[in-house]
Design an enzyme around this catalytic site. Sequence first.
Site, PDB file in Angstrom:
ATOM      1  CG  ASP A  39      40.381  18.026 -58.058  1.00  0.00           C
ATOM      2  OD1 ASP A  39      41.180  18.213 -57.108  1.00  0.00           O
ATOM      3  OD2 ASP A  39      39.450  17.194 -58.033  1.00  0.00           O
ATOM      4  CE1 TYR A  42      48.922  17.383 -58.153  1.00  0.00           C
ATOM      5  CE2 TYR A  42      47.905  16.198 -59.999  1.00  0.00           C
ATOM      6  CZ  TYR A  42      48.861  16.271 -58.992  1.00  0.00           C
ATOM      7  OH  TYR A  42      49.760  15.245 -58.828  1.00  0.00           O
ATOM      8  CG  ASP A  43      43.350  17.655 -63.483  1.00  0.00           C
ATOM      9  OD1 ASP A  43      44.063  16.930 -62.750  1.00  0.00           O
ATOM     10  OD2 ASP A  43      42.105  17.564 -63.533  1.00  0.00           O
ATOM     11  CB  SER A  88      55.848 -13.215 -38.134  1.00  0.00           C
ATOM     12  OG  SER A  88      56.505 -14.106 -38.935  1.00  0.00           O
ATOM     13  CG  LEU A  89      54.854  -8.416 -35.123  1.00  0.00           C
ATOM     14  CD1 LEU A  89      53.745  -7.388 -35.206  1.00  0.00           C
ATOM     15  CD2 LEU A  89      55.980  -7.905 -34.230  1.00  0.00           C
ATOM     16  CD  GLU A 121      53.939   1.561 -34.639  1.00  0.00           C
ATOM     17  OE1 GLU A 121      53.754   0.733 -35.561  1.00  0.00           O
ATOM     18  OE2 GLU A 121      55.034   2.062 -34.392  1.00  0.00           O
ATOM     19  CE  LYS A 123      49.935  -8.090 -36.740  1.00  0.00           C
ATOM     20  NZ  LYS A 123      49.123  -8.807 -37.709  1.00  0.00           N
ATOM     21  CG  ASP A 125      43.777  -7.461 -41.605  1.00  0.00           C
ATOM     22  OD1 ASP A 125      44.805  -8.102 -41.894  1.00  0.00           O
ATOM     23  OD2 ASP A 125      42.655  -7.978 -41.510  1.00  0.00           O
ATOM     24  NE  ARG A 144      56.535 -11.271 -43.169  1.00  0.00           N
ATOM     25  CZ  ARG A 144      56.707 -12.571 -42.972  1.00  0.00           C
ATOM     26  NH1 ARG A 144      56.192 -13.423 -43.841  1.00  0.00           N
ATOM     27  NH2 ARG A 144      57.365 -13.022 -41.944  1.00  0.00           N
ATOM     28  CD  GLU A 188      50.402  -4.600 -43.122  1.00  0.00           C
ATOM     29  OE1 GLU A 188      51.626  -4.647 -42.882  1.00  0.00           O
ATOM     30  OE2 GLU A 188      49.674  -5.602 -43.108  1.00  0.00           O
ATOM     31  CE1 TYR A 240      56.325  -2.103 -39.747  1.00  0.00           C
ATOM     32  CE2 TYR A 240      54.098  -1.741 -40.547  1.00  0.00           C
ATOM     33  CZ  TYR A 240      55.213  -2.533 -40.445  1.00  0.00           C
ATOM     34  OH  TYR A 240      55.223  -3.757 -41.048  1.00  0.00           O
ATOM     35  CE  LYS A 305      56.054  -1.674 -34.394  1.00  0.00           C
ATOM     36  NZ  LYS A 305      56.056  -0.945 -35.644  1.00  0.00           N
ATOM     37  CE  LYS A 329      46.833 -11.977 -34.634  1.00  0.00           C
ATOM     38  NZ  LYS A 329      46.438 -11.814 -35.992  1.00  0.00           N
ATOM     39  CB  CYS A 424       8.983 -26.802 -50.473  1.00  0.00           C
ATOM     40  SG  CYS A 424      10.256 -25.970 -51.448  1.00  0.00           S
ATOM     41  CB  CYS A 427       8.010 -26.652 -55.277  1.00  0.00           C
ATOM     42  SG  CYS A 427       8.495 -27.897 -54.069  1.00  0.00           S
ATOM     43  CB  CYS A 442      11.771 -29.287 -50.561  1.00  0.00           C
ATOM     44  SG  CYS A 442      10.912 -29.551 -52.120  1.00  0.00           S
ATOM     45  CB  CYS A 448      11.856 -28.336 -55.580  1.00  0.00           C
ATOM     46  SG  CYS A 448      12.158 -26.833 -54.633  1.00  0.00           S
TER      47      CYS A 448
HETATM   48  S1  IVH Z   1      56.095  -4.142 -36.831  1.00  0.00           S
HETATM   49  C1  IVH Z   1      59.750  -6.981 -36.902  1.00  0.00           C
HETATM   50  N1  IVH Z   1      53.960  -2.586 -36.902  1.00  0.00           N
HETATM   51  O1  IVH Z   1      52.049  -7.330 -39.091  1.00  0.00           O
HETATM   52  C2  IVH Z   1      58.361  -6.535 -36.623  1.00  0.00           C
HETATM   53  N2  IVH Z   1      53.898  -4.625 -38.114  1.00  0.00           N
HETATM   54  O2  IVH Z   1      53.296 -10.018 -37.994  1.00  0.00           O
HETATM   55  C3  IVH Z   1      57.783  -5.932 -37.815  1.00  0.00           C
HETATM   56  N3  IVH Z   1      51.822  -4.978 -39.350  1.00  0.00           N
HETATM   57  O3  IVH Z   1      52.863  -8.377 -41.959  1.00  0.00           O
HETATM   58  C4  IVH Z   1      56.374  -5.645 -37.693  1.00  0.00           C
HETATM   59  N4  IVH Z   1      50.818  -3.119 -38.748  1.00  0.00           N
HETATM   60  O4  IVH Z   1      53.344  -5.783 -41.922  1.00  0.00           O
HETATM   61  C5  IVH Z   1      54.511  -3.744 -37.314  1.00  0.00           C
HETATM   62  N5  IVH Z   1      52.159  -1.095 -36.900  1.00  0.00           N
HETATM   63  C6  IVH Z   1      52.713  -2.252 -37.308  1.00  0.00           C
HETATM   64  C7  IVH Z   1      52.035  -3.142 -38.150  1.00  0.00           C
HETATM   65  C8  IVH Z   1      52.670  -4.321 -38.529  1.00  0.00           C
HETATM   66  C9  IVH Z   1      50.720  -4.217 -39.462  1.00  0.00           C
HETATM   67  C10 IVH Z   1      52.029  -6.275 -40.014  1.00  0.00           C
HETATM   68  C11 IVH Z   1      53.349  -6.405 -40.688  1.00  0.00           C
HETATM   69  C12 IVH Z   1      53.514  -7.908 -40.816  1.00  0.00           C
HETATM   70  C13 IVH Z   1      52.792  -8.390 -39.630  1.00  0.00           C
HETATM   71  C14 IVH Z   1      53.777  -8.878 -38.593  1.00  0.00           C
END
Ligand code: IVH
Length: 695
Positions: A39, A42-43, A88-89, A121, A123, A125, A144, A188, A240, A305, A329, A424, A427, A442, A448
């Site tokens: 470190d 680097y600094d 979205s998915l 992959e 997902k 969060d 997004r 993400e 991704y 995918k 999910k 209680c 009290c 109570c 109380c």
């Molecule tokens: S692919 C067109 N891969 O999930 C499809 N999404 O509902 C694009 N997310 O908010 C999504 N991990 O950011 C993909 N390995 C992953 C992901 C991922 C998290 C999120 C994405 C979006 C939501 C899609």
Amino acid sequence: MTASTFDSRADRERLDALRQTLDRHNYLYYVLDKSELPDADYDALYRELLALEARHPDWVTFDSPSQRVGAAPAAGFQTIRHPQRLYSLDNVFNPAELRAWQERLAKQADIDSQRLRYVAELKIDGLAISLVYENGALRYGATRGDGLEGEDITASLKTIRSIPLRAPVTGMLDAPFELPERFEIRGEAFMPTQSFIRLNEEQRAKGQKEFANPRNAAAGSLRQLDPQIAASRQLDAFFYGVTPLSGETGASTQWERLAWLRAMGFKTSPACAACNSIEAVQDFIAHWEGRRAELSFATDGAVVKVDDLALQDALGYTAKSPRWAVAWKYPPEIRQTRVEAIELSVGRTGVITPVAIMSPVFISGSLVQRASLHNFDELAARDVRVGDVVRLQKAAEIIPEILDVVLGERPDPPPAPVSPPTQCPACQTPVVRREGEIALRCPNRSECPAQLANRLEHWASRAAMNIDGLGPALIEQLLNAELASSPADLYQLTPESLMTLDRMAAKSAQNVYEAIQASRQRPLASVLFGLGIRHVGKETALALAQRFHSVDALMEASIEDLAAVDGVGALVAESVALFFADADNRILIDALRARGVRLAESPSQADAALSDALAGKTLVLTGTLPTLKRAEAETLIRRHGGKLSSSVSKKTDFVLAGESPGSKYDKALALGVAVLDEAAFLSLLASAAPDERGS
Ligand code: IVH
């Protein structure tokens, strides 16, 4: 050549070399997790860079390693139109749905389903982000948003050290990979579990609000106008996706895309797999489901995918999501932990609730230590005892809930069951059970200490009178010192009386005093909520305030008048009437009035315009918003000059959509009506009226 141009050239070369070295070590440390440089070294290099840049300010570039945290706080977020929509998915929940998806793909692409290849992959969060690079340098990064437009959060994103400001960090790209002149990458941003736990500990220590889960913490940190805040939170990002906007990447499959991203120096999730069949995908899903707890980040499922990018293109998109990908999910997590104690908590209405205190476990994105057992019938039915190992899950992914006891792990000899209290715990008044109720109570409403403390806490809470600095510890002190036992007493406190309390300095006494004074002017809805009338939540309080405009009018209202208010049913109406029929409550109202708490507001105050951000605009609401209640969103729309409509047409200007939006959302997309999420909606209002959310 003069001495100074020579110096200048040497400086330039040194500067470039320093930037490269710093970028490389940053990459090794933050992306690959292996450090090659102490470190201190680097600094030292970093300081040398700063010194050179100070000498040549016009050489400071946007992508210099010195520019990660340099930006000044901004006044608001710019909107950025995404180069391509962020979809979205669709979700699948079981193997049959996953296979049905595969069959649909095969049919649509007219190929044998056995020949389809996938990438699985996890997902992540977190918060979806999109970054645009030009000539290898980061140009901007955005949230997004509604998928079409997001917010420019470049300054915050630059503070995430694993995001390269220049790519490729790794030197050269090997064939077949190429560097497009312009490209967008997607991924993400998230807060690692450990950072989240630490952040919440700090928030708690500072008496500030804790975040519900790592996702909110990440979003809250990145959507800060002051990038210093994001910099102080330990965020990370996995990528991704990449799409060349001008040029080629040389990747022809999703698997190669991931390899391209890694070759460029972007961090990808360690949990991904190339799968030659849907069975292999199932194996991946099963493998990680059991290991979620071992990951350093939160995940709520897997994303599957189609690997072949040409096939992805051929399959295309539906209105909301790609056909070539689905999200699997995971069911809510279930964890085991040991019950250390069963506490009896006395609520502000006197209801006594058994609460299990457990060894802390991390579950569905947050640390859990307490779970309500609801009542003593429930406790007896589940037979939870101190020392038991229990299985725990989060109901609706939010509220911790004990599923059952793992009887095989019950200590020997077995601990005694917990029997319902006869007194209680706060009290010692004998408890009562009202006819037709399960709850033990109570009955000592006026003395109380637990009830008094909870009523004061509720009154002072953010959602009610929002009295800063008046938390549980101070309330306990006030009760012990007999300085305050009801909300009305708070308004008689003075800086001097507050200073008689232990560890209360003049400055804090003054601050608390001022916070209490300021709360006299809170809107009527806050007062009504703060009173803690049974069944009157924030939204109902708002509806009542908008209809009656004063506590007096509310007190005089008949049950029929009350029940006629939108969103108020017979149950609430009766509860309100009962509350005001109670002599103690009437005394409280009189005392509040006498001490200057505002108990009425003119109709125009409740409705006063906040801005004309939405003047002439028609909005439609659909789905559940993450923080705003429906009534609050409606009020905001009105107070900012907008009109509400219940159906979407070409004349609709915006659809404000939350979680699980209905057909209105689809209609908006079909008609090309702009869709806002809550964040986009609030920033639209904020851009017209800074700092005003209209409470
Ligand atoms: S692919 C067109 N891969 O999930 C499809 N999404 O509902 C694009 N997310 O908010 C999504 N991990 O950011 C993909 N390995 C992953 C992901 C991922 C998290 C999120 C994405 C979006 C939501 C899609």
